[in-house]
Design an enzyme around this catalytic site. Sequence first.
Site, PDB file in Angstrom:
ATOM      1  N   ARG A 104      47.611  -7.438   3.437  1.00 26.87           N
ATOM      2  CA  ARG A 104      46.345  -7.901   4.000  1.00 26.87           C
ATOM      3  C   ARG A 104      46.009  -9.272   3.426  1.00 26.87           C
ATOM      4  NH1 ARG A 104      41.266  -4.911   5.651  1.00 26.87           N
ATOM      5  NH2 ARG A 104      42.522  -3.057   5.407  1.00 26.87           N
ATOM      6  N   THR A 108      41.496 -13.732   5.417  1.00 32.69           N
ATOM      7  CA  THR A 108      41.127 -13.293   6.783  1.00 32.69           C
ATOM      8  C   THR A 108      40.980 -11.777   6.882  1.00 32.69           C
ATOM      9  OG1 THR A 108      43.421 -13.013   7.430  1.00 32.69           O
ATOM     10  CG2 THR A 108      42.474 -15.204   7.752  1.00 32.69           C
ATOM     11  N   ASP A 200      44.267   6.944  -2.289  1.00 29.90           N
ATOM     12  CA  ASP A 200      45.279   5.960  -1.893  1.00 29.90           C
ATOM     13  C   ASP A 200      46.645   6.658  -1.790  1.00 29.90           C
ATOM     14  OD1 ASP A 200      45.762   2.580  -2.281  1.00 29.90           O
ATOM     15  OD2 ASP A 200      47.468   3.966  -2.279  1.00 29.90           O
ATOM     16  N   ASP A 203      49.536   5.078  -3.926  1.00 32.02           N
ATOM     17  CA  ASP A 203      49.391   5.347  -5.363  1.00 32.02           C
ATOM     18  C   ASP A 203      49.712   6.796  -5.697  1.00 32.02           C
ATOM     19  OD1 ASP A 203      48.770   2.781  -6.059  1.00 32.02           O
ATOM     20  OD2 ASP A 203      46.590   3.091  -6.111  1.00 32.02           O
TER      21      ASP A 203
END
Length: 209
Positions: A104, A108, A200, A203
């Site tokens: 990501r 933006t 997550d 993770d």
Amino acid sequence: MPKVHVFDHPLIQHKLTHIRDVNTGTKEFRELVDEVATLMAYEITRELPLMEVEVETPVKKANSKVLAGKKLGIIPILRAGIGMVDGILNLIPAARVGHIGLYRDPATLQPVEYYVKLPSDVSERELILVDPMLATGGSAIEAVNSLKKRGAKNIRFMCLIAAPEGVQAMTEAHPDVDIYIAALDEKLDEKGYIVPGLGDAGDRLFGTK
Ligand code: URA
């Protein structure tokens, strides 16, 4: 319109509960994701075409059925998608595996492709794009863009848990891609986590934090 399929098989739901549990450690989490991916692969392959062949049993010759040789591809979105690959390969060992890596952009907030390696005949394959979580839909949408740009025509998306926001974004962006999920959760929180979700996924799969 794309179809959204929720796999409510009791074994999938039972294992998903343990996957969600904060007390489930990395080893067990990984094993459970693997098992659920196998069960989901069983459901997703229900409609594969068959053809008739002759087989000689110890008793006599008989007509029987085998898969009609449809070529499949599994495409995990890095990195958490990797956790679902072996479970699918357990059932479809001849499938080819491609990888799509996205990050990501901090400015933006849009997903940016950093790695793509696909089977050379991707346009002829029926593809199952996998990522355990469909949150905002940004990564899945970009991954499908990436596949289509390289000629893919037949794509399905499979994940463990989806947020309504992700399902909506994905179905609007790619109405030709059916979505297969084990659970549709409540919403996204302000950090983009699915609620209640499982935390997550990367993770928890890889023991990182
Ligand atoms: N990705 C994850 O791993 N978990 C979420 O809840 C949302 C996105």
